[in-house]
Design a protein around this motif. Structure first.
Motif, PDB file in Angstrom:
ATOM      1  N   VAL A   1      66.342  45.185  36.012  1.00 39.92           N
ATOM      2  CA  VAL A   1      66.508  43.737  35.971  1.00 39.92           C
ATOM      3  C   VAL A   1      65.478  43.072  35.066  1.00 39.92           C
ATOM      4  CG1 VAL A   1      66.628  41.667  37.417  1.00 39.92           C
ATOM      5  CG2 VAL A   1      67.425  43.850  38.306  1.00 39.92           C
ATOM      6  N   GLY A   2      64.295  43.686  34.941  1.00 40.48           N
ATOM      7  CA  GLY A   2      63.210  43.058  34.202  1.00 40.48           C
ATOM      8  C   GLY A   2      63.549  42.813  32.745  1.00 40.48           C
ATOM      9  N   GLN A   3      64.137  43.808  32.071  1.00 38.43           N
ATOM     10  CA  GLN A   3      64.464  43.646  30.662  1.00 38.43           C
ATOM     11  C   GLN A   3      65.497  42.556  30.454  1.00 38.43           C
ATOM     12  OE1 GLN A   3      62.888  45.139  28.254  1.00 38.43           O
ATOM     13  NE2 GLN A   3      64.101  44.189  26.625  1.00 38.43           N
ATOM     14  N   ALA A   4      66.513  42.519  31.311  1.00 41.01           N
ATOM     15  CA  ALA A   4      67.543  41.476  31.183  1.00 41.01           C
ATOM     16  C   ALA A   4      66.950  40.096  31.429  1.00 41.01           C
ATOM     17  CB  ALA A   4      68.676  41.750  32.172  1.00 41.01           C
ATOM     18  N   LEU A   5      66.086  39.983  32.422  1.00 40.69           N
ATOM     19  CA  LEU A   5      65.468  38.686  32.700  1.00 40.69           C
ATOM     20  C   LEU A   5      64.566  38.239  31.556  1.00 40.69           C
ATOM     21  CD1 LEU A   5      64.539  38.972  36.485  1.00 40.69           C
ATOM     22  CD2 LEU A   5      66.389  37.659  35.468  1.00 40.69           C
ATOM     23  N   ARG A   6      63.879  39.196  30.924  1.00 38.28           N
ATOM     24  CA  ARG A   6      63.004  38.827  29.809  1.00 38.28           C
ATOM     25  C   ARG A   6      63.823  38.268  28.643  1.00 38.28           C
ATOM     26  NH1 ARG A   6      60.688  43.137  29.571  1.00 38.28           N
ATOM     27  NH2 ARG A   6      58.726  42.616  30.618  1.00 38.28           N
ATOM     28  N   VAL A   7      64.925  38.939  28.318  1.00 37.78           N
ATOM     29  CA  VAL A   7      65.771  38.470  27.209  1.00 37.78           C
ATOM     30  C   VAL A   7      66.386  37.110  27.536  1.00 37.78           C
ATOM     31  CG1 VAL A   7      67.839  38.971  25.874  1.00 37.78           C
ATOM     32  CG2 VAL A   7      66.243  40.814  26.429  1.00 37.78           C
ATOM     33  N   LEU A   8      66.879  36.961  28.755  1.00 35.23           N
ATOM     34  CA  LEU A   8      67.508  35.698  29.136  1.00 35.23           C
ATOM     35  C   LEU A   8      66.491  34.566  29.215  1.00 35.23           C
ATOM     36  CD1 LEU A   8      69.940  37.057  31.857  1.00 35.23           C
ATOM     37  CD2 LEU A   8      70.560  36.177  29.607  1.00 35.23           C
ATOM     38  N   ALA A   9      65.261  34.871  29.651  1.00 33.62           N
ATOM     39  CA  ALA A   9      64.220  33.838  29.688  1.00 33.62           C
ATOM     40  C   ALA A   9      63.881  33.357  28.286  1.00 33.62           C
ATOM     41  CB  ALA A   9      62.976  34.383  30.386  1.00 33.62           C
ATOM     42  N   ASN A  10      63.796  34.277  27.330  1.00 37.21           N
ATOM     43  CA  ASN A  10      63.536  33.877  25.940  1.00 37.21           C
ATOM     44  C   ASN A  10      64.681  33.031  25.390  1.00 37.21           C
ATOM     45  OD1 ASN A  10      61.097  35.258  25.911  1.00 37.21           O
ATOM     46  ND2 ASN A  10      62.040  37.166  25.207  1.00 37.21           N
ATOM     47  N   GLU A  11      65.915  33.422  25.703  1.00 37.24           N
ATOM     48  CA  GLU A  11      67.056  32.639  25.222  1.00 37.24           C
ATOM     49  C   GLU A  11      67.065  31.239  25.840  1.00 37.24           C
ATOM     50  OE1 GLU A  11      70.565  34.800  26.041  1.00 37.24           O
ATOM     51  OE2 GLU A  11      70.229  36.341  24.488  1.00 37.24           O
ATOM     52  N   SER A  12      66.765  31.139  27.117  1.00 39.73           N
ATOM     53  CA  SER A  12      66.742  29.822  27.768  1.00 39.73           C
ATOM     54  C   SER A  12      65.645  28.944  27.189  1.00 39.73           C
ATOM     55  CB  SER A  12      66.543  29.993  29.274  1.00 39.73           C
ATOM     56  OG  SER A  12      67.612  30.707  29.848  1.00 39.73           O
ATOM     57  N   ARG A  13      64.495  29.541  26.924  1.00 41.29           N
ATOM     58  CA  ARG A  13      63.408  28.757  26.340  1.00 41.29           C
ATOM     59  C   ARG A  13      63.760  28.311  24.924  1.00 41.29           C
ATOM     60  NH1 ARG A  13      58.790  28.062  28.588  1.00 41.29           N
ATOM     61  NH2 ARG A  13      59.197  29.758  30.060  1.00 41.29           N
TER      62      ARG A  13
END
Length: 330
Positions: free
Chosen positions: A269-281
């Motif tokens: 889950v960590g890698q997906a959350l990192r990518v999605l957090a960058n996209e949201s920011r």
């Protein structure tokens, strides 16, 4: 004089007093570092106390808000309001899936808000019609207009009353979505930190809900509700889908889809959350840049109407005063 000084110095009582004073000074000087507080330690303690106080105030505010919302959802419905809605069968006539989703996005859940929504959609057209009739025919408004125009104004007022609850719910949903969207990247970063530290997704969501309330109470409420659904629903996928449906945001939907895939296939889950957090920011930054780029065209009209006349008055004012005093430029 010298004999007096020598006699004083050689006096046993003076020597004892001097030795006691030196011993006291040495003791105080030796114990002073141990008695004095460490500045860094004091500052860290003050920061920790302030953080605890902020968390306590925030949790109290969230608890009060949750109690208020819970009471608002569980309070007794008006018997007359419920009877009117049920007798006229307004749910079948006015309610569809889009209306229910809009109410959920606006934060209205349960039967009570739906009943009030339908009741006001029934009553407000008559209220608007009565007010328009009083204003037009009793108070004598629009005296120069024909009868057809007066009747048309009354019909428009009734039509506006019919759609006024819809406008209120839409406005409430828009503000709530904006609040959640602004705090969502920070919530993803906190979730990523919690997950990578070894916490489960339920504990991470609960922790993030406690911390993110300072930025968005609506997002904290949704995360708490999602955490509760993860505990009692048979399928965890349904809890994530409900979160996406209640918020109505594509960013939240993308994260929930990633969590569903992680639950189904066992992916990290960590890698997906990192990518999605960058996209949201990045999406939030792009939205801010878009607003900043739209400022010059929006400021053109105010500058022409307000800034330029003042600028001309400041520049040409002394010349006008000189011309009025002398009668000419020279």
């Amino acid at each position: 004089m010298t004999d007096h000084v020598v006699k004083t110095i050689t006096d046993p009582s003076f020597l004892i007093a001097l030795l006691v004073g030196i011993a006291v000074f040495a003791t105080v000087f030796t114990a002073l570092p141990a008695l004095g507080a460490n500045p860094l330690k004091s500052r860290m303690k003050a920061v920790a106390l302030e953080r605890d106080e902020l968390r306590a105030r925030q949790r109290a505010r969230l608890a009060a808000e949750a109690d208020r919302r819970r009471k608002g959802l569980r309070e007794e419905q008006s018997v007359g309001m419920r009877n009117i809605v049920e007798r006229l069968d307004l749910k079948r006539a006015l309610v569809d899936e889009a209306t229910l989703n809009k109410l959920k996005v606006a934060g209205f859940r349960g039967e009570n808000p739906l009943t009030r929504f339908l009741f006001f959609r029934l009553v407000l057209p008559f209220v608007g019609l009565v007010l328009a009739v009083l204003y037009v025919f009793v108070l004598g408004a629009l005296p120069d207009q024909p009868m057809f125009m007066k009747i048309f104004v009354c019909i428009i007022a009734a039509y506006a009353g019919f759609y006024l609850p819809v406008l209120y719910v839409t406005n409430r949903a828009t503000k709530r979505k904006q609040s959640i969207q602004q705090a969502w990247p920070d919530a993803l970063d906190l979730t990523l930190i919690c997950v990578e530290s070894g916490m489960s997704i339920e504990a991470a969501i609960r922790r993030v809900a406690d911390e993110i309330g300072a930025q968005s109470v609506d997002l904290a409420e949704e995360l708490i509700l999602t955490n509760a659904e993860l505990s009692y629903l048979q399928e965890r996928r349904q809890a994530y889908e409900n979160l996406a449906a209640r918020t109505g945001l594509e960013a939240v939907k993308g994260v929930t889809q990633a969590l569903i895939q992680a639950e189904r296939y066992g992916t990290p889950v960590g890698q997906a959350l990192r990518v999605l957090a960058n996209e949201s920011r990045e999406m939030r930054m792009n939205a801010a840049e878009k607003k900043a780029a739209a400022l010059p065209p929006k400021l053109t009209v105010p500058m022409i109407l307000f800034f330029l006349p003042v600028l001309f008055a400041v520049i040409l004012g002394p010349v006008g005063i000189q011309v009025s005093e002398r009668g000419s430029f020279f």
